[in-house]
Design an enzyme around this catalytic site. Sequence first.
Site, short mmCIF file in Angstrom:
data_model
loop_
_atom_site.label_atom_id
_atom_site.label_comp_id
_atom_site.label_asym_id
_atom_site.label_seq_id
_atom_site.Cartn_x
_atom_site.Cartn_y
_atom_site.Cartn_z
N PHE A 119 83.27 4.09 -34.67
CA PHE A 119 84.19 4.93 -33.90
C PHE A 119 85.59 4.36 -34.01
CE2 PHE A 119 84.18 8.25 -30.64
CZ PHE A 119 82.98 8.86 -30.90
N GLN A 240 95.84 10.74 -23.08
CA GLN A 240 95.34 10.73 -24.45
C GLN A 240 95.24 12.14 -25.01
OE1 GLN A 240 91.10 9.31 -25.60
NE2 GLN A 240 92.59 7.90 -26.48
N HIS A 242 93.50 13.93 -27.88
CA HIS A 242 92.42 13.70 -28.85
C HIS A 242 92.83 14.35 -30.17
CE1 HIS A 242 88.53 13.60 -30.78
NE2 HIS A 242 88.06 12.87 -29.78
N LEU A 252 86.49 20.27 -27.84
CA LEU A 252 86.45 18.96 -28.48
C LEU A 252 85.53 18.91 -29.70
CD1 LEU A 252 86.99 15.81 -28.28
CD2 LEU A 252 84.93 15.72 -26.88
N GLU A 255 85.11 12.30 -32.33
CA GLU A 255 85.53 11.32 -33.31
C GLU A 255 84.33 10.80 -34.10
OE1 GLU A 255 88.47 8.77 -31.52
OE2 GLU A 255 87.38 7.04 -32.27
#
Lengths: 594, 236
Positions: A119, A240, A242, A252, A255
């Site tokens: 990640f 944040q 993304h 979403l 990642e």
Amino acid sequence: MNIPVYKFDAVIVGAGGAGLRSAIQLSEAGLKTAVLSKVFPTRSHTVAAQGGVAASLGNSEEDNWRWHMYDTVKGSDWLGDQDAIEFMCRKAVEVVVDLEHYGMPFDRTDSGKIYQRPFGGHMSNFGEKPVRRACAAADRTGHAMLHAMYQRNVKANTQFFVEWMALDLIRDSEGHVVGVTAMEMETGQVVIFHARAVIFATGGSGRIFASSTNAFMNTGDGLGMTARAGIPLEDMEFWQFHPTGVAGAGVLITEGVRGEGGILRNSNKERFMERYAPNAKDLASRDVVSRAMTTEIKEGRGCGPHKDFLLLDITHLDPAVILKRLPGIREISIQFAGVDPIKEPIPVVPTCHYQMGGIPTRYDGRVVAPGADGASTVVPGFFAAGECACASVHGANRLGTNSLLDLLVFGKSAGDTAVEDLKAGHAHRDLPADAADKARARLDALNERQGGVSVAEARAAIAGTMQAHAGVFRFSDLLQKGAAQILEVEKMVHNLEIKDKSQTWNTARIEALETQNLIEVAKATMISAEARKESRGAHVRDDAPDTPEFPNGRNDKEWLKHTLWFREGNRIAYKPVHLQPLTGEPVALKTRSY
Amino acid sequence: MTTRTVQFKIYRYDPDKDERPYMQDISVELDVKDRKLLDALTKLKAKDEGIAYRRSCREGVCGSDAMNINGKNGLACLIDIDTLKQPIILRPLPGLPVIRDLIVDMTQFFKQYHSIKPYLINNDPPPERERLQSPEEREELNGLYECILCACCSTSCPSFWWNPDKFVGPAGLLAAYRFLADTRDQATNERLDNLEDPYRLFRCHTIMNCVDVCPKGLNPTQAIGKIKDMMLARAV
């Protein structure tokens, strides 16, 4: 007016990951605990987490908590408190193993252990190369985790108040927290929950932005209640974005897609991350990747007719891997982008995702606020954990998979600390006479006001203001304008009108109350961001550029400190970063690159 | 898609002011970005804030916005508006008491879910690290653990409509099999005993409405069949 009083040892507000984890500690300790949630627990937004939870299990390759701690401090751009970070990284293995014992269906390695994937920002040997640290259940880790924790609470007989909305924190004249007011959504009835310990686990508030991966209900209710109770919010300028929200829809894309080998490409099909992060490439930290993407778009290398998105490419992966490890992503891509990622790349764009700041806490879960002498002191009876809290482990930028870890570690520690307090056993403190007045006044005003502003209008104004003035890159003139504009928007929120006056499941009223919380978060964000005159982590301003004196625009001499925003007078104060870990040497300050 | 007007018929009932339920005719202007039924509902709500429905994640994982859409149960956030025949008829999930508009009382549904002991039972002292499970053993849980408890299945099941207090229903039985299929769980006999009853399990007549409506593509009927097989294997 006579308001019913329900008496509990502890009240937990929020039944997402952090709330459920705290509840397990309290229920299994035999304490009388109420968990309030706006939604049935498994509908909490933890359910949407995809890629994994960080823990240095070392199931696939060598790993240890010191490397994890180094990565987290570096990811935070040295704004994270190193004592809290050490605490979290050392506890990671234990809390992930707990989940497995609760029955969470982790994917497995061939030897039967928990499966781990790489990640962003997670490296071995102090930043050397990507390491497999994210413990995963396919790309549905949050779902699997939330259900497993709910199930454990069913086993522990936790008492849930489902579809109840907390309205305000109750503090007595000495500042002790003694309960909350709350409303049953089905009936509109207002009740006082009188408790010896209150734990906030209310999650994030990403809905202050127009483009967000967050659920509709992520409206910062805990932050609004905390701010109204006179307790400051910490580091709210750090949000944040993304890198990979589905363009247009905001949904979403984990990642973990890049962890499994996915590559970001621009309109020239170039793997542009090689230019921005030669070592970690697509697995650089999220702030770094989001800025690179925004720069690509700004410089005309975006894709599509409006050149306004980039492509996340996994067409080179074995379809069997996609079906096994990323089935949910394939579903989302087909549903929300209209593409099957086995055949075509996914259109993505940086999207607001996570609030690094929040209610100031210590690593034991206690809420702290400046006392009379300005030094941090405990707010007795008050705890917070998860995204609503700021321990601070994420500092100026959170690493992927550290959010699920945060809610487990600090959910558990807030629960444990509350159990200790409760077992030490003082009686319930008296409720102040005006315990429910603030909440009642807000409800009455909403019921009576005519000719005001609609909720939809006020929400659009908040989201529009934040999106335009406090995005991925920040500009000093826009921050100034935004700070002024959000105070104008606040006037709209003070003038909300609802036409629906029903007592039964009045969603218009609920949304109005949520909007009153959102505006507190929006103000905290704009005003804290305007005040921080440096670039650090997710907060990058045009007037604090990369120079030899201030690499990446970071100015440790003046700005290595946490922001505290007070609702009263929109006052800003600062407090020092805990650079000293619990054991060993601090992770020394250095320039951040990937 | 471009800008368009979409016609709706929506079930409305607010016990505070309506003597009886009625169908409201209402239309809404949608633009290019409005793709899912939930996008349309959000716009409808800006027009008439009284329309009550549950929603949260808007991406099909929280299970809040289940409703009956043109006669079939589904999640508003996953249904493309332009695939629906107009006027789009929205009703609350069938078979459960209506609280208001599209919001139903799900007590009975969750009661059945809780009745199957939806948690891992393993009375051995937990090891220091994770319990081991092979990838193949873990694979058995696929198609089971992904349930989002939206209730589309159980509220489309005639057996559940007739006996919501006695028949566990497809969602609860899927969860029951999720634990029966888990190599870490030790309560197989206890779980089967709990279901051995003319109603709890055996009211499933494989009508398969549950499979037809599941927004996550799961197959409760198959799971129910496997429980019946286990029951049979135990009997002989």
